[in-house]
Design an enzyme around this catalytic site. Structure first.
Site, PDB file in Angstrom:
ATOM      1  N   CYS A 225     -10.395  -7.444   0.949  1.00  0.00           N
ATOM      2  CA  CYS A 225     -10.090  -9.147   0.583  1.00  0.00           C
ATOM      3  C   CYS A 225     -10.988  -9.607   2.235  1.00  0.00           C
ATOM      4  O   CYS A 225     -10.976 -10.298   1.501  1.00  0.00           O
ATOM      5  CB  CYS A 225      -8.404  -9.175   0.896  1.00  0.00           C
ATOM      6  SG  CYS A 225      -7.777  -8.058  -0.340  1.00  0.00           S
TER       7      CYS A 225
ATOM      8  N   THR B 262       8.410 -21.050 -15.718  1.00  0.00           N
ATOM      9  CA  THR B 262       8.407 -20.143 -16.680  1.00  0.00           C
ATOM     10  C   THR B 262       7.433 -18.906 -16.588  1.00  0.00           C
ATOM     11  O   THR B 262       7.064 -18.252 -15.940  1.00  0.00           O
ATOM     12  CB  THR B 262       7.478 -20.844 -18.322  1.00  0.00           C
ATOM     13  OG1 THR B 262       8.182 -21.992 -17.973  1.00  0.00           O
ATOM     14  CG2 THR B 262       7.648 -19.866 -19.492  1.00  0.00           C
TER      15      THR B 262
ATOM     16  N   GLN C 287       1.282  -1.187   0.143  1.00  0.00           N
ATOM     17  CA  GLN C 287      -0.261   0.095  -0.314  1.00  0.00           C
ATOM     18  C   GLN C 287       0.817   1.026   0.602  1.00  0.00           C
ATOM     19  O   GLN C 287       0.295   2.342   0.143  1.00  0.00           O
ATOM     20  CB  GLN C 287      -1.162   0.114   1.329  1.00  0.00           C
ATOM     21  CG  GLN C 287      -1.644  -1.222   0.977  1.00  0.00           C
ATOM     22  CD  GLN C 287      -3.142  -0.933  -0.125  1.00  0.00           C
ATOM     23  OE1 GLN C 287      -3.376   0.086  -0.650  1.00  0.00           O
ATOM     24  NE2 GLN C 287      -3.725  -1.711  -0.318  1.00  0.00           N
TER      25      GLN C 287
END
Length: 379
Positions: free
Chosen positions: A324, A237, A178
Site C-alpha cells: 500500500c 444494495t 493479515q
C-alpha cells in the site's frame, strides 16, 4: 513465476471464482426486494453471513459486509469515535499500524481527539505495561493489528483484551486482515476483541470483499446512510456474489489453517536459516515468534527496489514492506519504529507465502537468491 507477495494480495481460489460467477449469473436479484426472487437471493446472503458468524463465533446480525480491510478499519474507528465522544475523546493505537488505521487516527486528532501511540520492541511487539499505563477513564477506543503486514509481528491480543476490558470502557478493535485464515481468529469474551476487521483478497478471495464484525451490539455510527441495509449501518444494495464468495474463501482458509500454518512455518524457518548463511550482509526483521507466512529481511547498503528488480528478472515476485505504501520514496514507519540500522533501512524486502506456493519454489528461490547476491554484492 514464483509469487511471494501474498500479503499484498492472493490469487483467488478457483472455487471462489466459480461461486462468484454462478451467483452473479443465477442470483442477480436485489436482496432487498420483496418478490420471491429477491427473497431467495436474500436467503443466500444470510447463509453467507451465518457461515462467517459461525467461523468467528458471533451472531449473524453482528457481521457486516464491506469492500475490504481499509473500509472496515475506517468504519470501526470513525464509527466508534463519533458515537462515543460523549464518554471521552482519548484513543490508543500502535506505531506500526496499517495506513488505514494510522490515517484515520490522524484525522480524528485534527478533530480534537487525543491520540496516544504504543511503541514496539525490536521484535515489533507492544508492551502490555505501557498499554495499561495509557488506558484512562475517558479512553473510548483501542485499535491494534493482530499481525503486522510488513514483518509479521504478532501482538498479544488476548492479554491486551483482558487489560482493556478490566481497566477501561474502551472498545477494542483488532485489524485481523493479515491474520485471519493463518492464525486462529475469533471472538472470545473478555479475552478477545470487540470488533474484528477482515479482508477477502488476503485469503484467496476476490478484491472488494471484507467484513467488520462485532462481538456484541455496540454504539457505532453508520458508515453510509440511505436505504438502511446491513442493519442500518452501511446502506446500499449488498453485493451478494461478493458476500457468498467471501464466505467460501473464509471456509476454505479455516479448513486448511493448520495444514498451511505448519507448511509456512517450515518454509519461513528454513529461509531464515538460509539468510543467516550470508552473515552480516543480511538483517532479519522477522522473528520465529512472528506469523509464519511473512518473512522480512534487508540487504546491507542496497535499496529494496534494486533487489526486487533483480529477483523479478529471474521470475520471482516479492515486495518492499507494505504494498500500500511501497511506491512512496520514504522509509516505512514500521522500519523506523523497529530502529533498524541505517545500513539496512532502505533494503527491506518482504516475502509472504500463500496457499498456492510449493516447497519446490522455496528451493528454487534459494538458488535464485544466491545468484542475485553474487551479482549485487559479490558474495
Amino acid at each position: 513465476m514464483i509469487y511471494f507477495d501474498n500479503s499484498a494480495t492472493t490469487k483467488p481460489h478457483d472455487e471462489v471464482l466459480h461461486t462468484f460467477l454462478e451467483v452473479n449469473k443465477n442470483y442477480f436479484a436485489n436482496p432487498a426486494s420483496i418478490h420471491a426472487f429477491g427473497v431467495e437471493v436474500n436467503e443466500l446472503l444470510e447463509a453467507a453471513r451465518n457461515q462467517i458468524a459461525h467461523i468467528i463465533k458471533t451472531k449473524p446480525e453482528h457481521v457486516l459486509f464491506t469492500s475490504g480491510g481499509t473500509e472496515s478499519n475506517n468504519f470501526a474507528i470513525f464509527g466508534v469515535a463519533k458515537e462515543n465522544k460523549h464518554i471521552g475523546k482519548h484513543i490508543i493505537t500502535t506505531e506500526i499500524e496499517h495506513a488505514s488505521v494510522l490515517e484515520a487516527y490522524k484525522t480524528l486528532e485534527k478533530d480534537g481527539y487525543e491520540v496516544e501511540y504504543l511503541s514496539v520492541d525490536n521484535k515489533g511487539v507492544i508492551s502490555i505495561d505501557e498499554l495499561r499505563r495509557k488506558l484512562r477513564k475517558d479512553t473510548i477506543l483501542v485499535s491494534m493489528m493482530h499481525v503486522n503486514n510488513e514483518m509479521g509481528a504478532i501482538q498479544p491480543i488476548e492479554e491486551a483484551a483482558k487489560i482493556i476490558h478490566q481497566h477501561s470502557r474502551a472498545i477494542f478493535h483488532v485489524d485481523a486482515v493479515q491474520s485471519f485464515g493463518k492464525l486462529e481468529v475469533q471472538f472470545n469474551g473478555d479475552a478477545g476483541p470487540d470488533i474484528l476487521t477482515i479482508s477477502g483478497h488476503k485469503i484467496h478471495g476476490i478484491k472488494g470483499t471484507g467484513i467488520i464484525a462485532f462481538q456484541r451490539k455496540l454504539n457505532i455510527a453508520p458508515l453510509i446512510v440511505g436505504g438502511g441495509q446491513e442493519f442500518g449501518l452501511r446502506s446500499g444494495t449488498v453485493p451478494v456474489p461478493q458476500a457468498v464468495a467471501l464466505a467460501k474463501a473464509c471456509r476454505i482458509a479455516t479448513e486448511h489453517l493448520q495444514e498451511n500454518y505448519a507448511k509456512f512455518t517450515k518454509w519461513r524457518d528454513h529461509l531464515m536459516d538460509f539468510f543467516n548463511t550470508f552473515g552480516d550482509h543480511i538483517y532479519l526483521l522477522s522473528t520465529k515468534e512472528g506469523a509464519p507466512h511473512i518473512l522480512s529481511f534487508s540487504v546491507r547498503d542496497l535499496k529494496g527496489e534494486v533487489i526486487i528488480n533483480a529477483l523479478q528478472k529471474r521470475g520471482v515476485i516479492v515486495s518492499t514492506s507494505s504494498a500500500c505504501s511501497s511506491k512512496q520514496k520514504k522509509t516505512s514507519h514500521v522500519v523506523e519504529a523497529l530502529n533498524v540500522d541505517s545500513h539496512f533501512k532502505e533494503g527491506v524486502i518482504r516475502i509472504s507465502f500463500g496457499a498456492k506456493n510449493t516447497e519446490k519454489e522455496i528451493e528454487q528461490f534459494k538458488e535464485i537468491f544466491k545468484e542475485v547476491m553474487k551479482e549485487l554484492k559479490g558474495v
